[in-house]
Design an enzyme around this catalytic site. Structure first.
Site, PDB file in Angstrom:
ATOM      1  N   ASP A   1      -8.009  -5.136  -0.157  1.00 55.95           N
ATOM      2  CA  ASP A   1      -8.519  -5.944  -1.254  1.00 55.95           C
ATOM      3  C   ASP A   1      -8.153  -7.416  -1.148  1.00 55.95           C
ATOM      4  OD1 ASP A   1      -9.854  -3.959  -2.591  1.00 55.95           O
ATOM      5  OD2 ASP A   1      -8.015  -3.208  -3.520  1.00 55.95           O
TER       6      ASP A   1
ATOM      7  N   HIS B   1       0.849  -1.183   0.000  1.00 58.60           N
ATOM      8  CA  HIS B   1       0.000   0.000   0.000  1.00 58.60           C
ATOM      9  C   HIS B   1       0.882   1.230   0.000  1.00 58.60           C
ATOM     10  CE1 HIS B   1      -3.082   2.885   1.163  1.00 58.60           C
ATOM     11  NE2 HIS B   1      -3.934   1.996   0.693  1.00 58.60           N
TER      12      HIS B   1
HETATM   13  N1  ACO Z   1       4.370  -7.587  -4.823  1.00 60.04           N
HETATM   14  C1  ACO Z   1       5.737  -7.565  -4.917  1.00 60.04           C
HETATM   15  N2  ACO Z   1       6.495  -6.478  -4.735  1.00 60.04           N
HETATM   16  C2  ACO Z   1       5.860  -5.332  -4.420  1.00 60.04           C
HETATM   17  C3  ACO Z   1       4.465  -5.272  -4.299  1.00 60.04           C
HETATM   18  C4  ACO Z   1       3.720  -6.444  -4.496  1.00 60.04           C
HETATM   19  N3  ACO Z   1       2.381  -6.432  -4.402  1.00 60.04           N
HETATM   20  N4  ACO Z   1       4.097  -4.013  -3.990  1.00 60.04           N
HETATM   21  C5  ACO Z   1       5.245  -3.297  -3.914  1.00 60.04           C
HETATM   22  N5  ACO Z   1       6.300  -4.099  -4.180  1.00 60.04           N
HETATM   23  C6  ACO Z   1       7.716  -3.702  -4.123  1.00 60.04           C
HETATM   24  C7  ACO Z   1       8.111  -2.882  -5.329  1.00 60.04           C
HETATM   25  O1  ACO Z   1       8.590  -3.688  -6.379  1.00 60.04           O
HETATM   26  C8  ACO Z   1       9.168  -1.988  -4.731  1.00 60.04           C
HETATM   27  O2  ACO Z   1      10.347  -2.755  -4.601  1.00 60.04           O
HETATM   28  P1  ACO Z   1      11.794  -2.029  -4.742  1.00 60.04           P
HETATM   29  O3  ACO Z   1      11.865  -1.037  -3.629  1.00 60.04           O
HETATM   30  O4  ACO Z   1      12.774  -3.146  -4.632  1.00 60.04           O
HETATM   31  O5  ACO Z   1      11.789  -1.372  -6.103  1.00 60.04           O
HETATM   32  C9  ACO Z   1       8.669  -1.705  -3.316  1.00 60.04           C
HETATM   33  O6  ACO Z   1       7.865  -2.847  -2.988  1.00 60.04           O
HETATM   34  C10 ACO Z   1       7.827  -0.430  -3.194  1.00 60.04           C
HETATM   35  O7  ACO Z   1       6.743  -0.537  -4.107  1.00 60.04           O
HETATM   36  P2  ACO Z   1       6.196   0.667  -4.977  1.00 60.04           P
HETATM   37  O8  ACO Z   1       5.564   0.126  -6.207  1.00 60.04           O
HETATM   38  O9  ACO Z   1       7.261   1.717  -5.148  1.00 60.04           O
HETATM   39  O10 ACO Z   1       5.113   1.254  -3.985  1.00 60.04           O
HETATM   40  P3  ACO Z   1       3.924   2.183  -4.374  1.00 60.04           P
HETATM   41  O11 ACO Z   1       3.555   2.918  -3.136  1.00 60.04           O
HETATM   42  O12 ACO Z   1       4.229   2.988  -5.595  1.00 60.04           O
HETATM   43  O13 ACO Z   1       2.755   1.166  -4.796  1.00 60.04           O
HETATM   44  C11 ACO Z   1       0.918  -0.313  -4.644  1.00 60.04           C
HETATM   45  C12 ACO Z   1       1.757   0.763  -3.945  1.00 60.04           C
HETATM   46  C13 ACO Z   1       0.475   0.188  -6.041  1.00 60.04           C
HETATM   47  C14 ACO Z   1      -0.341  -0.587  -3.836  1.00 60.04           C
HETATM   48  C15 ACO Z   1       1.791  -1.600  -4.795  1.00 60.04           C
HETATM   49  O14 ACO Z   1       2.129  -2.081  -3.512  1.00 60.04           O
HETATM   50  C16 ACO Z   1       1.090  -2.694  -5.595  1.00 60.04           C
HETATM   51  O15 ACO Z   1       1.193  -2.700  -6.829  1.00 60.04           O
HETATM   52  N6  ACO Z   1       0.347  -3.653  -4.922  1.00 60.04           N
HETATM   53  C17 ACO Z   1      -0.405  -4.655  -5.614  1.00 60.04           C
HETATM   54  C18 ACO Z   1      -1.724  -4.083  -6.120  1.00 60.04           C
HETATM   55  C19 ACO Z   1      -2.712  -3.842  -4.991  1.00 60.04           C
HETATM   56  O16 ACO Z   1      -2.958  -4.701  -4.155  1.00 60.04           O
HETATM   57  N7  ACO Z   1      -3.338  -2.652  -5.037  1.00 60.04           N
HETATM   58  C20 ACO Z   1      -4.398  -2.290  -4.061  1.00 60.04           C
HETATM   59  C21 ACO Z   1      -3.920  -1.204  -3.140  1.00 60.04           C
HETATM   60  S1  ACO Z   1      -5.181  -0.856  -1.958  1.00 60.04           S
HETATM   61  C22 ACO Z   1      -6.271   0.105  -2.797  1.00 60.04           C
HETATM   62  O17 ACO Z   1      -5.982   0.836  -3.697  1.00 60.04           O
HETATM   63  C23 ACO Z   1      -7.674   0.020  -2.392  1.00 60.04           C
END
Ligand code: ACO
Length: 428
Positions: free
Chosen positions: A364, A307
């Site tokens: 979710d 998140h």
């Molecule tokens: N699986 C694996 N790795 C992940 C995941 C994941 N679900 N989420 C984040 N990471 C990793 C990234 O690759 C990144 O790694 P790094 O630092 O080595 O490059 C690090 O964790 C930080 O992630 P970001 O993408 O920079 O974080 P951001 O805040 O931009 O994204 C998000 C947040 C979009 C929710 C992301 O965690 C994601 O894509 N999750 C899966 C989709 C999801 O469940 N979305 C629902 C969110 S809740 C809502 O909107 C109601």
């Protein structure tokens, strides 16, 4: 004395005011920075940028706190009704018993949609994703209520649009499902409460009157409350920025629905179940998928994990996980996908990669499991989220208008070609 931050740049010192929020969070006000120094700030994805001051929802991602207008999400999800929470978010205070009765009555008077909406619905192919249909139908409300196009009308008139919207969204959402199923639409029944009426419009047929299970209605009430607002997320920010051009409430929320649809935002609830089913069909090897999620050369991510703001736990996920257990046991459902979800959660929570990045199950991760148990098909999950989020979008739009916020217009750092001369090609 007001606190200030100092920026040292190019031999000069710029003083930037510090804004302090109600919960003591601090922000540097950079609104005058460009005029003074020629500098803009760069923050892709607004990871560290406040776009507004807001009195609606407070969340603390480190401590897993979420409050609507000061009331904890745990209390509201346990004790309140969705319409009560909608009133709270939109008008700022919990309603008195009389105010709630009036609100419920007002909403129940407007549940019917114009008969011509059916013709629009008929134009959509049955394979249409219900989120696309919903966004279009919401936008079409501007055609049925042209006066709503002017957001500068009296507060009473704007309120009429708000009431109409809350009343009609369940009808439009259920009808987008009926279109998907190629079943005749079911008209609202104003003698039922908000959740019961929606369930009936979803599952009844002209030939079969669906018996509403109180367990299902109560679970839906809780889910809608948990989704009702979440401060400046992707869709709320979209609603505010679209509305900041003085676009109507319906147009702004139609854009919000489109923003919610994506799998990184609300669309994750559909993506989670599809992922869990894929893992199950592939033999249930959870470790394999955790490894894929960690592999930077593989685009796969664990859906329902991570998140932008919560880096410790998502308080909504904690409530939903318990609700999922309760609903499955009360309805006597055994869902093998839930076993995979539990295993995946366990493996990921113990894994260094996920720990180091603060990646935990989000709202979710478990909501889809409840929706499945309630008999709601996968591609309707994000529509359910939209139904819950409507009061939040309305509150965000209303606050933005009442605060007379300027049009949203970010800056950029241009990285394209510098000026070059156009030389006409020989057009033979
Ligand atoms: N699986 C694996 N790795 C992940 C995941 C994941 N679900 N989420 C984040 N990471 C990793 C990234 O690759 C990144 O790694 P790094 O630092 O080595 O490059 C690090 O964790 C930080 O992630 P970001 O993408 O920079 O974080 P951001 O805040 O931009 O994204 C998000 C947040 C979009 C929710 C992301 O965690 C994601 O894509 N999750 C899966 C989709 C999801 O469940 N979305 C629902 C969110 S809740 C809502 O909107 C109601």
């Amino acid at each position: 004395m007001t606190k200030k931050a100092e920026l040292h740049y190019d031999g000069k010192v710029y003083e930037l005011p510090i804004i302090t929020g109600a919960e003591n969070e601090k922000a540097i006000d950079i609104s005058k920075l460009r005029g003074q120094s020629g500098l803009v700030t760069l923050d892709k994805g607004f990871k560290n940028t406040g776009s507004c001051e807001s009195a609606i929802t407070f969340l603390n991602g480190e401590e897993g706190i979420l409050r609507y207008r000061g009331y904890s999400i745990e209390d509201l999800a346990e004790k309140a009704t969705f319409l009560e929470v909608a009133f709270l978010l939109i008008y700022g205070e919990l309603p008195t018993a009389e105010e709630l009765d009036n609100f419920k009555e007002d909403v129940s008077k407007h549940t019917l949609v114009h008969e011509d909406v059916r013709s629009i619905l008929d134009g959509f192919p049955s394979k249409s994703h219900p989120m696309g249909v919903l966004s279009s139908l919401v936008s079409s409300l501007t055609a049925f209520y042209p006066k709503s196009l002017d957001p500068n009308r009296s507060a009473e008139e704007v309120n009429g649009t708000i009431i109409r919207f809350i009343a009609k969204l369940p009808t439009l959402a259920a009808w987008s499902f009926k279109n998907r199923m190629r079943q005749p639409v079911i008209y609202p029944d104003n003698s039922l409460d908000y959740c019961e009426n929606f369930i009936r419009m979803m599952f009844s047929l002209p030939t079969v009157n669906y018996e509403i299970n109180p367990v299902v209605a109560a679970a839906l009430n809780k889910l809608l409350i948990l989704h009702a607002d979440h401060e400046q997320n992707c869709s709320a920010a979209t609603v505010r920025i679209v509305g900041s051009s003085h676009a109507s409430l319906y147009a702004s929320v139609s854009a919000g629905i489109a923003a919610l649809w994506g799998p990184l935002h609300g669309g994750a609830n559909q993506a989670v179940i599809e992922m869990l089913e894929e893992i199950k069909a592939d033999g249930g090897d959870v470790d394999k998928y955790v490894a894929k999620a960690k592999d930077k050369s593989d685009p796969f991510r664990l859906m329902g994990f991570g998140h932008r703001v919560y880096k410790n736990f998502d308080p909504r996920a904690t409530i939903i996980k318990k609700a999922a257990d309760d609903v499955l046991s009360e309805l006597g459902i055994e869902d093998p996908v839930l076993d995979i979800a539990m295993e995946l959660e366990k493996v990921a929570l113990e894994d260094e990669y996920f720990k180091a990045r603060g990646l935990y199950p989000n709202v979710d991760f478990y909501s889809g499991i409840i929706y499945r148990a309630l008999g709601i098909p996968t591609d309707m999950f994000t529509v359910m989220f939209a139904l819950g989020r409507l009061p939040g979008w309305i509150a965000q739009w209303k606050e933005m208008r009442e605060n007379n916020e300027p049009i949203g217009r970010p800056r950029q750092v241009y990285t394209g070609a510098t000026q070059r001369k156009y030389v006409a090609i020989d057009k033979r």
